[in-house]
Design an enzyme around this catalytic site. Sequence first.
Site, PDB file in Angstrom:
ATOM      1  N   LYS A   9      -6.713   3.827   8.117  1.00 36.29           N
ATOM      2  CA  LYS A   9      -5.523   5.041   7.492  1.00 36.29           C
ATOM      3  C   LYS A   9      -6.214   6.057   7.543  1.00 36.29           C
ATOM      4  CE  LYS A   9      -3.625   1.198   4.619  1.00 36.29           C
ATOM      5  NZ  LYS A   9      -3.443   0.733   3.370  1.00 36.29           N
ATOM      6  N   SER A  58       0.796  -1.152  -0.101  1.00 38.39           N
ATOM      7  CA  SER A  58      -0.122  -0.004  -0.066  1.00 38.39           C
ATOM      8  C   SER A  58       0.959   1.353  -0.103  1.00 38.39           C
ATOM      9  CB  SER A  58      -1.052  -0.116   1.167  1.00 38.39           C
ATOM     10  OG  SER A  58      -0.251   0.023   2.584  1.00 38.39           O
TER      11      SER A  58
END
Length: 811
Positions: free
Chosen positions: A741, A698
């Site tokens: 996140k 990611s």
Amino acid sequence: MSDRDDAIEIEDLSTGDRPLSIPDELPILPLRDTVLFPNSFMPLAVARESSVRLIDAAISGQKIIGVFTQRDATIEEPQQEGLHRVGTASHIHKMFKLPDGSLRLIVQGLARVTLERVTETKPYLKALVSPAPEAVGEDDRLEIDALLRNIKTSFQQVVSLSPLLSDDLQTLAANISEPGRLTDFIASSLTTLATAVKQDVLETLDVRARMDSLNRILIKELEVLELGSKIQSQVQSEVGKNQREYFLREQMKAIQKELGEGDDQTKDVEEFQQKIEASGMPDTVRKEAQRELDRLAKMPVAAAEYTVSRTYLDWLVTLPWQKRSDEVIDLPSTKRTLDLDHSGLEKAKDRILEYLAVRKLNPHVKGPILCFVGPPGVGKTSLARSIAQSIGRKFVRVSLGGMRDEAEIRGHRRTYIGALPGQIIQGVRRAETKNPVFILDEIDKLGSDFRGDPASALLEVLDPEQNSTFRDHYLDVPFDLSEVLFITTANVLDPVPAALRDRMEVLEIPGYTEEEKLEIARDHLVQKQITNHGLTPEQLVITDEALRAMIRGYTREAGVRNMERQIGSICRKTARRRAEGDESLLTVTADVVVELLGAPTFLDEEMEERTREPGVAIGLAWTPAGGDVLFIEASRMAGPGTLTLTGQLGDVMKESARAALSWFRAHAAVYGADPDFFKNAEIHLHVPSGAIPKDGPSAGVTIATALASELTRRPVRGDIAMTGEVTLSGRVLPVGGIKEKVLAARRVGIHEVILPRQNKKNVDEDLSEALRRELTIHYVQTVDEVLLLALTPVVSVPGSRKTDRRVQPLQ
């Protein structure tokens, strides 16, 4: 060769009474773990090819060979350094040849010899030897006579106590008057002596010293044999004592029966009989309990098994075979209880209410095993406790963290001393009902070792199709766990075995937003800490402004545990203030928080500072404790065209970095960079916090942005963070952990986020509408779009040839 015997007996090879002379050069026969002494006969097995050739050559000559013990028995063909220096010159008396080619010998030791030098190694060893005569000092005669008597006496005692030695050895030893010869005879007769000890005796040429060494060996051997004899006598005595006690107890029972005195054992049996009848056990369990009770009635009270049997029956009769909590399923009331105890967690609450609704319509349905997964401090355990409270069931909690023994789940078998049932049965007994809410905490922290795998033992417990006949090793009877509402908790699912994960319905509990934390602190934590520290709301008031300051500056976390600690710290300082005489009301504002807790730990300005220079980008990462932000730094320097990666990166993250660099090299000209920049440059990519391992795809777009920033010398915006996997063609692929996140970005003061376009559905499902309004979220499909948003523009300067390097995304 005889047809009736497999072995071939060669004629007697003895030389009769002819005197034997020992040559200076002898063929050498190595021995493994065996020592041959002078004047002793010994059978030997010879199988090595070189040794067979040696014997064949010796019997055609004088039949005299040198026998030396190997230093290392594992060596197949030892040389001079592999043999002890002192051995025995020996005469071959008889030889038997077997069909497999091996030989059986009977040899007689003649005299000690010293190995001087090997003269031949093929086809077998030959060596020069020299005599090794015994040494007897004139002044040692008296001491030798005394040692001779002691050795004979000790050896007679050893022979009489040892079952391995023949009594004829005493007579043979008594008829030997020569000290050296007696010592050799006894040393060769002691079968329990180690090879190294026997070799030491053989190498001791001084007769007095050899006798002294043997005398010590005999004394030690005699002590061992006497101790063994004493132990055997004690065992026989103990057996006789137990038999005597048994007869006395039987007589005592008869006397007590005649006198009409009460018998504790009879009372125990009657009490257990009543409890078995009243327990509601299934028939199979009742039969086992009755059988054990019959054994108990026939067993002496003082017997060791009596307590074991009594404890087993006590466990059987105290388990809740038919006892249940009266379940009250009131969905509106349950919803109010969950909302009152927990802010947020809407998905988990909805799933719990759905389960209870189904159970209300069908009380006999086999419910799912729920697994709450989320960072520490988000309320997984307290949520399970609220479920038990809302439906009126008992609550049991077992922590699985660090558990490595399968018996902790299934119990120990009754053959072990101090055996007990496993934690599952113990928990049900503590609950005193067969339908409690049973939480298995920290299921991801289970371990395994030589004692078994607890995770495998949980497979039966957490399977609704199997746990109705759960069999604990201690009880060894089936117990119905199908009515227990099992709830497990974990921080991450990766360590949980796939088979166990398949048996559970996973409910992810993400971290809290700032508003949810504020609500939790205001409604629960503040009042709890004020009460715990002996204060009242009239003595301490903490404003919402102060709580927000603590959330933003002191507690960047997914849960609220650190938040509770900071509130507790303020309460402690307030309590001290009142104890010192200041009893005025304290109203805690944001300024007072700084005064009481010190300077904030986290500052929002740090983001802008870190990205002021080119080559630094802000990424978003998922961790077991929730989301986090990470800085990725890129630097270019003169070098041979290499890529250096530091920061304890995993293989997947390293591959993402290489893919990002390859993509930018292919598109360098589009962004105003030299297409050949990599020929004479070294690129160094670093992710700070090097002590923490990092991995995953990611960070791909963040790496690409940091590289583009450094190679174009355009800084990255300090108010934007990003996440997404990058491909070699510049596509941005979806990633996981979006809510965690985004919350991490918000915690550090970032309100603009770049996400993959395919993650839009996660934002719509997982983020509240208020949070979506507060943030600016850009959905992208290519790296070009990311760079267009993240890199600061290069503004054209009047009179300068510099131009704006922002470009439209590549089609």
